[in-house]
Design a protein around this motif. Structure first.
Motif, PDB file in Angstrom:
ATOM      1  N   HIS A 132      11.502  -4.845 -11.812  1.00 11.01           N
ATOM      2  CA  HIS A 132      11.330  -3.504 -11.244  1.00 11.01           C
ATOM      3  C   HIS A 132      11.684  -3.466  -9.758  1.00 11.01           C
ATOM      4  CE1 HIS A 132       8.290  -2.693 -14.688  1.00 11.01           C
ATOM      5  NE2 HIS A 132       9.504  -2.304 -15.022  1.00 11.01           N
ATOM      6  N   ASP A 256       2.587  -3.302  -8.363  1.00 13.95           N
ATOM      7  CA  ASP A 256       2.203  -2.070  -7.656  1.00 13.95           C
ATOM      8  C   ASP A 256       3.400  -1.569  -6.854  1.00 13.95           C
ATOM      9  OD1 ASP A 256       1.121  -0.024  -6.139  1.00 13.95           O
ATOM     10  OD2 ASP A 256      -0.755  -1.091  -5.714  1.00 13.95           O
ATOM     11  N   MET A 257       4.280  -0.823  -7.508  1.00 13.48           N
ATOM     12  CA  MET A 257       5.510  -0.400  -6.848  1.00 13.48           C
ATOM     13  C   MET A 257       5.264   0.606  -5.733  1.00 13.48           C
ATOM     14  SD  MET A 257       7.824  -2.252  -7.988  1.00 13.48           S
ATOM     15  CE  MET A 257       9.181  -1.426  -7.186  1.00 13.48           C
ATOM     16  N   THR A 258       4.195   1.377  -5.838  1.00 13.52           N
ATOM     17  CA  THR A 258       3.861   2.313  -4.752  1.00 13.52           C
ATOM     18  C   THR A 258       3.594   1.547  -3.464  1.00 13.52           C
ATOM     19  OG1 THR A 258       2.897   3.902  -6.299  1.00 13.52           O
ATOM     20  CG2 THR A 258       2.245   4.093  -3.989  1.00 13.52           C
ATOM     21  N   LYS A 259       2.849   0.470  -3.592  1.00  9.37           N
ATOM     22  CA  LYS A 259       2.532  -0.366  -2.437  1.00  9.37           C
ATOM     23  C   LYS A 259       3.788  -1.025  -1.884  1.00  9.37           C
ATOM     24  CE  LYS A 259       0.230  -4.083  -3.360  1.00  9.37           C
ATOM     25  NZ  LYS A 259      -0.941  -4.912  -3.761  1.00  9.37           N
ATOM     26  N   TRP A 260       4.629  -1.587  -2.760  1.00  9.49           N
ATOM     27  CA  TRP A 260       5.838  -2.265  -2.294  1.00  9.49           C
ATOM     28  C   TRP A 260       6.816  -1.277  -1.639  1.00  9.49           C
ATOM     29  CZ3 TRP A 260       6.819  -7.156  -1.332  1.00  9.49           C
ATOM     30  CH2 TRP A 260       6.014  -8.134  -1.921  1.00  9.49           C
ATOM     31  N   LYS A 261       6.934  -0.077  -2.176  1.00  9.93           N
ATOM     32  CA  LYS A 261       7.788   0.931  -1.552  1.00  9.93           C
ATOM     33  C   LYS A 261       7.312   1.242  -0.141  1.00  9.93           C
ATOM     34  CE  LYS A 261       9.352   3.392  -5.709  1.00  9.93           C
ATOM     35  NZ  LYS A 261       9.270   4.672  -6.464  1.00  9.93           N
ATOM     36  N   GLN A 262       5.993   1.359   0.008  1.00 13.19           N
ATOM     37  CA  GLN A 262       5.432   1.640   1.332  1.00 13.19           C
ATOM     38  C   GLN A 262       5.714   0.497   2.293  1.00 13.19           C
ATOM     39  OE1 GLN A 262       1.204   2.267   1.275  1.00 13.19           O
ATOM     40  NE2 GLN A 262       1.022   2.120   3.504  1.00 13.19           N
ATOM     41  N   ASN A 267       9.852   4.825   0.906  1.00 14.70           N
ATOM     42  CA  ASN A 267       9.229   6.035   0.355  1.00 14.70           C
ATOM     43  C   ASN A 267      10.075   7.273   0.544  1.00 14.70           C
ATOM     44  OD1 ASN A 267       6.859   5.001  -0.756  1.00 14.70           O
ATOM     45  ND2 ASN A 267       5.873   4.896   1.243  1.00 14.70           N
TER      46      ASN A 267
END
Length: 268
Positions: A132, A256-262, A267
């Motif tokens: 991912h 946790d893709m939200t965390k990695w994007k941040q 973002n």
């Protein structure tokens, strides 16, 4: 783990391979520790105190050297054999490396054969979420690199059998028969590229070597405190090691893709 360092949109990502993306070589410590013990001890009958002290020395060294090229670990072994004087047969560092590789590859090649015959799937040997994050970075046009202390042909082949080879602009493993520090070279080469400065480079790895190099060169340092048996969650030993190395952020996997994007500034 969070950091006061402000996340910026990255322009390139340098991954470590073993323990960060791949678990094909999981268990290498269980190969190296008895090899070191056997080569240092020889036919000498150690007292309980000697055996305990030697075991502590070996484990401490392997822990602090995780991530460097294997040949440097074998150099330590050669020096320790001479220092202890218990084993009359003293080999060269390359001979020790050849024997270590022989033993390790018995296990690794069995896993590779399983992948090639369909017994295993790539996901059986990739840290959770690896595909991912690689897909995300590719879609964002972020060039990716691998730097590893494992021999170059082996890293390339293992990336191929795991189906991730095509994501990377360059894979740099240890030069065969040469004691060059490939991780440091790749990081320094990246920092020298005109299209981005150190603020645009992220280094992701499970060892303190790559974290230290990232910090020394002003790059973002992401610790991957992976549990290689479960392929997800945090390994407390790695977590402590990466904290001590000064990682800007630490995770156990890429789920946790939200965390990695941040963290990666992706973002927007």
């Amino acid at each position: 783990m969070t950091s006061e360092k402000q996340a910026v949109r990255i322009k390139a990502v340098l991954f470590d391979f073993d323990g960060t993306l791949s678990t094909l070589r999981a268990g290498w410590e269980e190969v190296m520790i008895p090899l070191f013990t056997e080569m240092i001890t020889g036919d000498h009958q150690l007292t309980a105190e000697e055996a305990e002290k030697l075991n502590e020395e070996i484990i401490d060294y392997i822990d602090q050297s995780t991530g460097i090229q294997t040949i440097f670990q074998m150099r330590w072994l050669a020096e320790k054999v001479k220092e202890k004087g218990w084993n009359a047969e003293i080999l060269g560092e390359w001979e020790y490396k050849a024997e270590y590789n022989r033993r390790l590859l018995l296990q690794v090649n069995e896993r590779i054969r399983g992948l090639e015959t369909g017994l295993y799937q790539p996901s059986d040997f990739l840290i959770k979420g690896s595909e991912h994050i690689l897909e995300l970075l590719q879609q964002c046009g972020i060039p990716m690199y691998i730097a590893s202390g494992t021999d170059h042909p082996d890293v390339v082949h293992e990336a191929e059998v795991l189906g991730v080879r095509t994501y990377f602009k360059e894979i740099a493993g240890a030069p065969v028969g040469r004691a060059d520090c490939s991780k440091e070279k790749v990081i320094r080469d990246l920092l020298g590229h005109e299209q981005f400065d150190s603020e645009g480079l992220a280094v992701i790895g499970d060892g303190k070597v790559e974290i230290r190099l990232a910090k020394e060169n002003g790059a973002l340092a992401f610790g991957l405190a992976s549990d290689e048996d479960k392929r997800e969650g945090l390994n407390p030993i790695k977590l402590e090691r990466l904290h001590a190395a000064g990682a800007d952020w630490i995770a156990g996997d890429f789920t946790d893709m939200t965390k990695w994007k941040q963290w990666l500034g992706l973002n927007s």
